[in-house]
Design an enzyme around this catalytic site. Structure first.
Site, PDB file in Angstrom:
ATOM      1  N   TRP A   1     -17.607 -38.346 -14.773  1.00 19.41           N
ATOM      2  CA  TRP A   1     -17.394 -39.282 -13.666  1.00 19.41           C
ATOM      3  C   TRP A   1     -18.602 -40.161 -13.380  1.00 19.41           C
ATOM      4  CZ3 TRP A   1     -21.355 -38.236 -10.499  1.00 19.41           C
ATOM      5  CH2 TRP A   1     -21.890 -36.946 -10.562  1.00 19.41           C
ATOM      6  N   ASN A   2     -19.772 -39.841 -13.945  1.00 17.61           N
ATOM      7  CA  ASN A   2     -20.972 -40.519 -13.425  1.00 17.61           C
ATOM      8  C   ASN A   2     -21.121 -41.969 -13.904  1.00 17.61           C
ATOM      9  OD1 ASN A   2     -21.625 -39.561 -15.953  1.00 17.61           O
ATOM     10  ND2 ASN A   2     -23.702 -38.932 -15.402  1.00 17.61           N
TER      11      ASN A   2
ATOM     12  N   GLY B   1     -20.444 -34.442 -20.884  1.00 22.36           N
ATOM     13  CA  GLY B   1     -20.265 -33.619 -19.689  1.00 22.36           C
ATOM     14  C   GLY B   1     -21.241 -32.470 -19.702  1.00 22.36           C
TER      15      GLY B   1
ATOM     16  N   GLU C   1     -22.405 -34.848 -25.860  1.00 29.33           N
ATOM     17  CA  GLU C   1     -23.495 -35.412 -25.053  1.00 29.33           C
ATOM     18  C   GLU C   1     -23.529 -34.597 -23.774  1.00 29.33           C
ATOM     19  OE1 GLU C   1     -25.336 -38.018 -25.975  1.00 29.33           O
ATOM     20  OE2 GLU C   1     -24.197 -38.799 -27.662  1.00 29.33           O
TER      21      GLU C   1
ATOM     22  N   CYS D   1     -27.582 -38.048 -16.674  1.00 29.86           N
ATOM     23  CA  CYS D   1     -28.018 -36.944 -17.535  1.00 29.86           C
ATOM     24  C   CYS D   1     -29.466 -37.118 -17.964  1.00 29.86           C
ATOM     25  CB  CYS D   1     -27.108 -36.862 -18.739  1.00 29.86           C
ATOM     26  SG  CYS D   1     -26.918 -38.450 -19.529  1.00 29.86           S
TER      27      CYS D   1
ATOM     28  N   GLU E   1     -30.210 -28.988 -13.844  1.00 27.69           N
ATOM     29  CA  GLU E   1     -30.115 -30.361 -13.338  1.00 27.69           C
ATOM     30  C   GLU E   1     -29.729 -30.336 -11.856  1.00 27.69           C
ATOM     31  OE1 GLU E   1     -26.899 -31.505 -16.050  1.00 27.69           O
ATOM     32  OE2 GLU E   1     -27.994 -33.355 -16.288  1.00 27.69           O
TER      33      GLU E   1
ATOM     34  N   GLU F   1     -24.693 -41.763 -29.629  1.00 28.44           N
ATOM     35  CA  GLU F   1     -23.846 -42.893 -29.209  1.00 28.44           C
ATOM     36  C   GLU F   1     -24.699 -44.151 -29.193  1.00 28.44           C
ATOM     37  OE1 GLU F   1     -21.922 -41.619 -25.532  1.00 28.44           O
ATOM     38  OE2 GLU F   1     -20.329 -40.733 -26.749  1.00 28.44           O
TER      39      GLU F   1
HETATM   40  P1  NAP Z   1     -17.952 -31.479 -16.727  1.00 33.32           P
HETATM   41  O1  NAP Z   1     -17.522 -30.638 -15.607  1.00 33.32           O
HETATM   42  O2  NAP Z   1     -18.341 -30.824 -17.991  1.00 33.32           O
HETATM   43  O3  NAP Z   1     -16.753 -32.521 -16.967  1.00 33.32           O
HETATM   44  C1  NAP Z   1     -16.764 -33.457 -18.020  1.00 33.32           C
HETATM   45  C2  NAP Z   1     -15.329 -33.684 -18.474  1.00 33.32           C
HETATM   46  O4  NAP Z   1     -14.773 -32.469 -18.988  1.00 33.32           O
HETATM   47  C3  NAP Z   1     -14.393 -34.114 -17.336  1.00 33.32           C
HETATM   48  O5  NAP Z   1     -13.417 -34.976 -17.856  1.00 33.32           O
HETATM   49  C4  NAP Z   1     -13.792 -32.790 -16.923  1.00 33.32           C
HETATM   50  O6  NAP Z   1     -12.584 -32.921 -16.209  1.00 33.32           O
HETATM   51  C5  NAP Z   1     -13.592 -32.127 -18.263  1.00 33.32           C
HETATM   52  N1  NAP Z   1     -13.478 -30.677 -18.183  1.00 33.32           N
HETATM   53  C6  NAP Z   1     -13.975 -29.847 -17.237  1.00 33.32           C
HETATM   54  N2  NAP Z   1     -13.685 -28.562 -17.555  1.00 33.32           N
HETATM   55  C7  NAP Z   1     -12.981 -28.588 -18.719  1.00 33.32           C
HETATM   56  C8  NAP Z   1     -12.402 -27.587 -19.555  1.00 33.32           C
HETATM   57  N3  NAP Z   1     -12.497 -26.295 -19.265  1.00 33.32           N
HETATM   58  N4  NAP Z   1     -11.764 -27.970 -20.659  1.00 33.32           N
HETATM   59  C9  NAP Z   1     -11.679 -29.274 -20.975  1.00 33.32           C
HETATM   60  N5  NAP Z   1     -12.196 -30.277 -20.234  1.00 33.32           N
HETATM   61  C10 NAP Z   1     -12.860 -29.936 -19.119  1.00 33.32           C
HETATM   62  O7  NAP Z   1     -19.189 -32.405 -16.350  1.00 33.32           O
HETATM   63  P2  NAP Z   1     -19.355 -33.314 -15.048  1.00 33.32           P
HETATM   64  O8  NAP Z   1     -19.802 -32.437 -13.955  1.00 33.32           O
HETATM   65  O9  NAP Z   1     -18.166 -34.160 -14.858  1.00 33.32           O
HETATM   66  O10 NAP Z   1     -20.526 -34.296 -15.512  1.00 33.32           O
HETATM   67  C11 NAP Z   1     -21.833 -34.015 -15.298  1.00 33.32           C
HETATM   68  C12 NAP Z   1     -22.481 -33.457 -16.548  1.00 33.32           C
HETATM   69  O11 NAP Z   1     -22.364 -34.398 -17.615  1.00 33.32           O
HETATM   70  C13 NAP Z   1     -23.948 -33.251 -16.358  1.00 33.32           C
HETATM   71  O12 NAP Z   1     -24.346 -32.025 -16.926  1.00 33.32           O
HETATM   72  C14 NAP Z   1     -24.577 -34.412 -17.104  1.00 33.32           C
HETATM   73  O13 NAP Z   1     -25.869 -34.208 -17.536  1.00 33.32           O
HETATM   74  C15 NAP Z   1     -23.620 -34.586 -18.212  1.00 33.32           C
HETATM   75  N6  NAP Z   1     -23.740 -35.935 -18.762  1.00 33.32           N
HETATM   76  C16 NAP Z   1     -24.295 -36.053 -19.993  1.00 33.32           C
HETATM   77  C17 NAP Z   1     -24.469 -37.307 -20.545  1.00 33.32           C
HETATM   78  C18 NAP Z   1     -25.075 -37.449 -21.899  1.00 33.32           C
HETATM   79  O14 NAP Z   1     -24.939 -38.511 -22.485  1.00 33.32           O
HETATM   80  N7  NAP Z   1     -25.722 -36.436 -22.452  1.00 33.32           N
HETATM   81  C19 NAP Z   1     -24.061 -38.443 -19.839  1.00 33.32           C
HETATM   82  C20 NAP Z   1     -23.495 -38.291 -18.580  1.00 33.32           C
HETATM   83  C21 NAP Z   1     -23.338 -37.007 -18.057  1.00 33.32           C
HETATM   84  P3  NAP Z   1     -12.658 -32.861 -14.577  1.00 33.32           P
HETATM   85  O15 NAP Z   1     -13.681 -33.839 -14.159  1.00 33.32           O
HETATM   86  O16 NAP Z   1     -11.311 -33.223 -14.149  1.00 33.32           O
HETATM   87  O17 NAP Z   1     -13.096 -31.469 -14.258  1.00 33.32           O
END
Ligand code: NAP
Length: 492
Positions: A157-158, A237, A259, A293, A394, A471
């Site tokens: 979502w970010n 994520g 990522e 991130c 984080e 990416e």
């Molecule tokens: P997240 O909870 O892992 O969610 C990411 C995506 O995965 C969302 O679409 C989420 O759906 C889905 N998801 C959640 N649980 C799942 C499961 N069990 N099976 C399949 N899909 C699932 O992460 P977030 O809290 O949204 O994002 C923050 C994280 O992303 C942070 O750790 C950040 O550092 C990381 N991030 C990394 C980068 C990079 O490039 N390295 C860039 C941006 C963010 P829902 O949202 O509907 O739960």
């Protein structure tokens, strides 16, 4: 007063096989403004049946799309870029409404997203292979690059626009077809981008998107993980979810780009330009309210300059304006949801209980402007140490914990003492130290005297628990292709 939205970009439904459609069981999920926690739209709450239909459509569309000449694919992607750029204001309003970031920043994200679309439109025409000098007489040997097939993209979502663009543009450029699931908090921006892709001429079935609630995210994605027709998962994520995807997709041995989370160190040496270092930290730490991130999570400042640096930083952080996206002066918006603010509060309380001190901020914000519960004041803590939660995980919020250090060896050891390895930053004017540090830091990205690192031309990604795959850049296209070796013999 919410931002007004262009209804044309709010299809409110899934896009599968070239049709806009509701979830098979007609369920919907509310889309909430993080500034007020009020629902202002809905999106489909899809399940397994919708996920399967999306794969069927993407699989059926793949043979024709991969055969479409790269130049023609590039023209369609370029038109998509043009439409995204011309809808910058509308898309910015959507991002601000569902994600909360200030409008100027949201509009900046739209152009940032478009830069990846344009980049990969151009890269599509350069997916050349190799003619290999044959070691044996009478043979012609080639390495051809081919699209891997159907791609599943799962996004956070970010950065609701940029994360979609960074995945879908290279996939389409490579000749892959796509199924996509955005985060529950931000489905609207993704649907709007897909609408513009449709208008740009992406053929039916080539790009499919299904939205879902957090409760049904796994139901949708598990279908894709288990289906052998999906040949690649591209995910941005959290690390725990990334590891789950890697484990479950092992059953069909998919290609993966992950990522994942970071825990970025930001190091200021006593030979640094302190004003430049403060500028860099402000850009890296407080962009998107710290919800990135690559946001510096641990700030190390060398003993001799520690106090001067903290004074300068506190003055800048204390002047940041917190407010909703509707306030043109706002620089820090609401956090995405209540869970996010709770985590920030927990980290700050934990740090204080272990000896940290608040220099500025340190509490939630609620006033005439900030009427909802999701605002947190930009914060500087000092006396942070490695035992604190804010140093280990984080925080994903506007909190800058500062730790004093003595020697270069100490700080390198501390910076690397984490399972994560996405980004690291340091400020120094000693050229030998610069190259020593650039080598020693265990991350996929290093900023040297620079706080704003991401660019479409650069490879973005991590090592260790921050994942793998890149990416952006020419490497970003490789993630969606495999190499086929063709050898013709008997040519004598
Ligand atoms: P997240 O909870 O892992 O969610 C990411 C995506 O995965 C969302 O679409 C989420 O759906 C889905 N998801 C959640 N649980 C799942 C499961 N069990 N099976 C399949 N899909 C699932 O992460 P977030 O809290 O949204 O994002 C923050 C994280 O992303 C942070 O750790 C950040 O550092 C990381 N991030 C990394 C980068 C990079 O490039 N390295 C860039 C941006 C963010 P829902 O949202 O509907 O739960």
């Amino acid at each position: 007063m919410p931002l007004s939205l262009n209804q044309h970009l709010l299809p409110g439904r899934n896009f599968v096989g070239g049709e806009w459609c509701s979830a098979a069981d007609d369920r919907t999920v509310a889309v909430v403004d993080p500034a007020t926690e009020e629902a202002f739209a809905t999106a489909p709450d899809s399940g397994a049946a919708d996920a399967l239909r999306a794969v069927d459509a993407a699989h059926a569309a793949f043979p024709a799309w991969r055969k479409t000449p790269a130049k023609q694919r590039a023209q369609i992607i370029k038109r998509w870029n043009d439409l995204v750029v011309s809808h910058q204001e509308d898309l910015g309003r959507l991002i601000s409404s569902e994600q909360g970031k200030p409008l100027a920043e949201a509009k900046g994200e739209v152009l940032y997203a478009a830069s990846y679309i344009e980049w990969f439109a151009e890269e599509a025409t350069r997916a050349d292979g190799d003619v290999i000098a044959a070691p044996v007489q009478g043979r012609r040997m080639l390495a051809l690059r081919e699209p891997v097939g159907v791609i599943a993209a799962i996004t956070p979502w970010n950065f609701p626009a940029a994360m979609i663009a960074r995945k879908i543009a290279p996939a389409l450029a490579a000749g892959c077809t796509v199924v996509c699931k955005p985060a529950e908090d931000t489905p609207l921006t993704s649907l709007a981008l897909v609408k513009l892709a449709q208008e740009a001429g992406v053929p039916p079935g080539v790009l499919n998107i299904v939205t879902a609630s957090r409760d049904r995210a796994a139901e949708v994605v598990d279908v894709w993980l288990d289906d052998a027709r999906v040949r690649k998962i591209t995910f941005t994520g959290s690390t725990p979810v990334g590891k789950h995807l890697a484990r479950r997709s092992a059953g069909t041995l998919k290609k993966l780009s992950l990522e994942l989370g970071g825990n970025a160190p930001f190091i200021v040496f006593d030979d640094a330009d302190l004003d430049a270092a403060v500028d860099g930290l402000m850009a890296a730490k407080f962009r998107n309210g710290g919800q990135t991130c690559v946001s510096p999570n641990r700030i190390y400042v060398q003993d001799k300059v520690h106090d001067a640096f903290v004074d300068k930083l506190a003055a800048r952080v204390g002047a940041l304006v917190v407010g909703p996206a509707t306030d043109p002066a706002a620089q820090i918006g609401p956090m995405i949801n209540a869970r996010a603010v709770d985590k920030i509060e927990r980290h700050v309380q934990d740090a204080l209980s272990r000896g940290a001190r608040v220099v500025v901020g340190g509490q939630r914000v609620r006033n005439a402007q900030c009427t909802g519960p999701n605002y947190y004041a930009p914060t500087v803590l000092v006396n942070a140490d490695a035992s604190m939660q804010c140093s280990c995980e984080e925080t994903f919020g506007p909190v800058a914990p500062v730790t004093r250090f003595d020697t270069e060896a100490d700080v390198v050891e501390a910076a690397n003492a984490t399972p994560f390895g996405l980004a690291a930053y340091f400020y120094s004017n000693d050229v030998r130290r610069i190259w020593r540090l650039a080598d020693a830091l265990e991350t996929g990205i290093v900023g040297v005297n620079e706080g704003a690192l991401a660019a479409e031309a650069a490879p973005f990604g991590g090592v260790k628990d921050s994942g793998y795959g890149r990416e952006g850049s020419r490497h970003g296209l490789d993630e969606y292709m495999h190499i086929k070796y063709v050898c013709q013999g008997q040519l004598d």
